[in-house]
Design a protein around this motif. Structure first.
Motif, PDB file in Angstrom:
ATOM      1  N   VAL A 177      -3.973  -6.230  -4.100  1.00  0.00           N
ATOM      2  CA  VAL A 177      -3.875  -5.180  -3.079  1.00  0.00           C
ATOM      3  C   VAL A 177      -3.349  -3.897  -3.694  1.00  0.00           C
ATOM      4  N   TYR A 178      -2.336  -4.034  -4.543  1.00  0.00           N
ATOM      5  CA  TYR A 178      -1.759  -2.861  -5.218  1.00  0.00           C
ATOM      6  C   TYR A 178      -2.815  -2.157  -6.064  1.00  0.00           C
ATOM      7  N   TRP A 179      -3.521  -2.896  -6.920  1.00  0.00           N
ATOM      8  CA  TRP A 179      -4.442  -2.277  -7.853  1.00  0.00           C
ATOM      9  C   TRP A 179      -5.687  -1.739  -7.160  1.00  0.00           C
ATOM     10  N   LEU A 180      -6.157  -2.430  -6.123  1.00  0.00           N
ATOM     11  CA  LEU A 180      -7.297  -1.912  -5.373  1.00  0.00           C
ATOM     12  C   LEU A 180      -6.933  -0.608  -4.669  1.00  0.00           C
ATOM     13  N   THR A 181      -5.722  -0.538  -4.135  1.00  0.00           N
ATOM     14  CA  THR A 181      -5.271   0.691  -3.466  1.00  0.00           C
ATOM     15  C   THR A 181      -5.159   1.843  -4.451  1.00  0.00           C
ATOM     16  N   THR A 182      -4.613   1.596  -5.621  1.00  0.00           N
ATOM     17  CA  THR A 182      -4.464   2.680  -6.598  1.00  0.00           C
ATOM     18  C   THR A 182      -5.816   3.137  -7.134  1.00  0.00           C
ATOM     19  N   ASN A 183      -6.800   2.222  -7.232  1.00  0.00           N
ATOM     20  CA  ASN A 183      -8.143   2.617  -7.644  1.00  0.00           C
ATOM     21  C   ASN A 183      -8.803   3.519  -6.596  1.00  0.00           C
ATOM     22  N   VAL A 184      -8.637   3.155  -5.318  1.00  0.00           N
ATOM     23  CA  VAL A 184      -9.202   3.982  -4.249  1.00  0.00           C
ATOM     24  C   VAL A 184      -8.539   5.352  -4.233  1.00  0.00           C
ATOM     25  N   VAL A 241       0.838  -1.200   0.000  1.00  0.00           N
ATOM     26  CA  VAL A 241       0.000   0.000   0.000  1.00  0.00           C
ATOM     27  C   VAL A 241       0.878   1.256   0.000  1.00  0.00           C
ATOM     28  N   SER A 242       1.928   1.248   0.797  1.00  0.00           N
ATOM     29  CA  SER A 242       2.830   2.399   0.848  1.00  0.00           C
ATOM     30  C   SER A 242       3.553   2.601  -0.475  1.00  0.00           C
ATOM     31  N   LEU A 243       3.861   1.492  -1.161  1.00  0.00           N
ATOM     32  CA  LEU A 243       4.461   1.595  -2.493  1.00  0.00           C
ATOM     33  C   LEU A 243       3.520   2.319  -3.449  1.00  0.00           C
ATOM     34  N   VAL A 244       2.236   1.991  -3.371  1.00  0.00           N
ATOM     35  CA  VAL A 244       1.247   2.660  -4.223  1.00  0.00           C
ATOM     36  C   VAL A 244       1.204   4.157  -3.930  1.00  0.00           C
ATOM     37  N   VAL A 245       1.148   4.505  -2.643  1.00  0.00           N
ATOM     38  CA  VAL A 245       1.063   5.916  -2.267  1.00  0.00           C
ATOM     39  C   VAL A 245       2.291   6.677  -2.769  1.00  0.00           C
ATOM     40  N   LEU A 246       3.462   6.072  -2.627  1.00  0.00           N
ATOM     41  CA  LEU A 246       4.687   6.720  -3.085  1.00  0.00           C
ATOM     42  C   LEU A 246       4.670   6.933  -4.592  1.00  0.00           C
ATOM     43  N   ILE A 247       4.230   5.920  -5.338  1.00  0.00           N
ATOM     44  CA  ILE A 247       4.189   6.040  -6.795  1.00  0.00           C
ATOM     45  C   ILE A 247       3.194   7.110  -7.216  1.00  0.00           C
ATOM     46  N   ARG A 248       2.024   7.148  -6.571  1.00  0.00           N
ATOM     47  CA  ARG A 248       1.017   8.121  -6.957  1.00  0.00           C
ATOM     48  C   ARG A 248       1.436   9.554  -6.608  1.00  0.00           C
ATOM     49  N   ILE A 249       2.183   9.717  -5.536  1.00  0.00           N
ATOM     50  CA  ILE A 249       2.700  11.048  -5.217  1.00  0.00           C
ATOM     51  C   ILE A 249       3.691  11.495  -6.290  1.00  0.00           C
ATOM     52  N   CYS A 250       4.518  10.565  -6.758  1.00  0.00           N
ATOM     53  CA  CYS A 250       5.472  10.903  -7.819  1.00  0.00           C
ATOM     54  C   CYS A 250       4.769  11.211  -9.137  1.00  0.00           C
ATOM     55  N   ILE A 255      -2.148   6.149 -16.025  1.00  0.00           N
ATOM     56  CA  ILE A 255      -2.235   4.685 -16.127  1.00  0.00           C
ATOM     57  C   ILE A 255      -1.016   4.123 -16.839  1.00  0.00           C
ATOM     58  N   LEU A 256      -0.620   4.770 -17.935  1.00  0.00           N
ATOM     59  CA  LEU A 256       0.537   4.288 -18.683  1.00  0.00           C
ATOM     60  C   LEU A 256       1.825   4.431 -17.872  1.00  0.00           C
ATOM     61  N   ALA A 257       1.916   5.501 -17.072  1.00  0.00           N
ATOM     62  CA  ALA A 257       3.140   5.753 -16.310  1.00  0.00           C
ATOM     63  C   ALA A 257       3.343   4.735 -15.196  1.00  0.00           C
ATOM     64  N   GLN A 258       2.241   4.261 -14.595  1.00  0.00           N
ATOM     65  CA  GLN A 258       2.415   3.313 -13.498  1.00  0.00           C
ATOM     66  C   GLN A 258       2.370   1.858 -13.954  1.00  0.00           C
ATOM     67  N   SER A 259       2.178   1.625 -15.255  1.00  0.00           N
ATOM     68  CA  SER A 259       2.176   0.249 -15.764  1.00  0.00           C
ATOM     69  C   SER A 259       3.499  -0.474 -15.508  1.00  0.00           C
TER      70      SER A 259
END
Length: 428
Positions: free
Chosen positions: A238-245, A43-52, A110-114
């Motif tokens: 878990v990763y994809w559900l977190t990024t959707n939320v 989950v923290s990995l997702v948050v870090l990626i989305r902040i970037c 979407i393309l950037a986090q693929s």
């Protein structure tokens, strides 16, 4: 899927390193072998990626706003070439090229986090296979294989056989129940996010390729994730559900604070803004003043929501200014505005309306005297009809009898009303 994931293997080392660092922190709190430690690390990995990816998200918003600015021109092109779809598409592409707008920019996040998605899939697949990868050594591999999220191992998949699931110290039923619930939640959140964008934050008065693209994504993406989700490990779900939320919350914030002009969300935002202004009789923040100033500057180019907002302010006795502030003004009834009213000419006195056969034009400026010729004509007519003539009455010409009714001859303008003196017949 394994072939695609191996294509992004160059990024597996950075992804695994980030997960291990977060695992070190959460492992000290929840225990290194627990599902909480490994799940929260993902989950923290997702948050870090989305902040970037926030700069890309800002670019996406700007591109969306550019599309909205071009909507009147798009509508004009559609009306002009409504019978020629090929010419319509050519003119649309020419407009995009001239303005530097890309209708596919909404897919940038979407393309950037693929690459990160497939790299994480590659890491979890290696854990399920019992292989070390990146910075995950054997001890970390054993710890990750023991981690369970609601009874499902981190590296287990919906399609795994009972023997493989048993090797991860779990049952096939528990794995399929957990993965099925996560797949449904993942698809539902994706669908809700796209539907919210289509129903609340799009100007439906103009049909654009952007709208068609969003409508397509609203139905295609949930189906893709539902079909492909059965091949995703629990950690990837878990990763994809977190990024959707995260995407859903980020989009809700943007829709509420910076809605698309002409959309349902803008109407709701302006209603909230109107309530705050009428309560305090002022615009209380700089950001809201900028919004009011932009609406005032549009003038006749305002959309229906903005005109409704300005009229509601007028009904409340407030007038929006060019700098975004409001001042107290005359409260106008419904349907009226503070625009300059057309001045109606003053009604002339009855004596002037009856002079000159009623054919004299009204003076251009109320309060100015009529011309000399008009005044002479006005004075001459009543004098000839009212003055007593010195000639004998018998010498006057015989007048035809006056007829009553709508078909009779009308009295001359300027003649005295009331009972007339009888006319004597002319002597033979």
């Amino acid at each position: 899927m394994d072939t695609i994931a191996s294509f992004f293997s160059f990024i597996t080392t950075p992804v695994s390193w980030v997960i291990v660092q977060f695992h070190t922190v959460y492992g000290a709190i929840f225990g290194p072998d627990t599902g909480w430690a490994w799940g929260l690390s993902i989950v923290s990995l997702v948050v870090l990626i989305r902040i970037c990816l926030i700069p890309l998200f800002v670019k996406q918003i700007k591109s969306t706003r550019n599309m909205q600015v071009l909507q009147p021109k798009m509508k004009a092109i559609q009306e002009r070439y409504k019978n020629d779809k090929q010419r319509q598409s050519e003119e649309m592409m020419k407009l995009y090229k001239e303005t530097g707008t890309n209708p596919l920019s909404s897919c940038l996040p979407i393309l950037a986090q693929s690459p990160f998605f497939f790299a994480l899939y590659h890491v979890l697949s290696s854990i399920a296979s019992g292989k070390t990868i990146g910075v995950i050594n054997q001890s970390l591999l054993d710890s990750a294989r023991q981690a369970h999220i609601f009874g499902a191992p981190l590296a287990a998949k919906f399609t795994d056989s009972a023997d493989k699931v048993a090797s991860l110290d779990a049952t096939q039923i528990s794995v399929r129940v957990v993965t099925a619930i996560m797949i449904v939640l993942m698809s539902a959140s994706q669908f809700y996010t796209q539907r919210q964008l289509m129903t609340k934050n799009v100007d439906l008065t103009v049909k654009t390729p952007y709208m068609q693209q969003q409508k397509m994504l609203m139905y295609i993406f949930p189906l893709i994730f539902m079909v492909m989700g059965i091949n995703f490990p629990v950690g990837v779900l878990v990763y994809w559900l977190t990024t959707n939320v995260w995407t859903m919350g980020q989009q809700m914030y943007v829709i509420n604070q910076n809605p698309t002009p002409g959309s349902k969300a803008q109407d709701q935002y302006l209603q909230r803004l109107l309530k705050g202004i009428t309560t305090h009789n002022e615009v209380r923040s700089k950001r809201r003043r900028n919004i009011v100033s932009a609406i005032v500057a549009k003038g006749p180019d305002r959309n229906d929501n903005e005109r409704k907002f300005i009229n509601s302010l007028s009904k409340s006795g407030l007038v929006a200014q060019a700098d975004g502030t409001v001042i107290k003004g005359e409260a106008l009834p419904e349907g009226e505005s503070h625009a300059t009213k057309r001045q109606q000419p003053k009604r002339q006195p009855k004596s002037k309306r009856h002079t000159g056969g009623g054919q004299q034009p009204a003076s251009k400026t109320s309060g100015t005297k009529p011309s000399d010729d008009a005044a002479d004509a006005a004075d001459a007519t009543p004098k000839t009809s009212l003055q007593k003539n010195d000639e004998p009455k018998d010498s006057q010409p015989k007048q035809p009898p006056r007829k009553n009714g709508s078909g009779g001859a009308r009295a001359k303008a300027g003649a005295r009303k009331g009972q007339q003196r009888p006319k004597h017949p002319t002597k033979k």
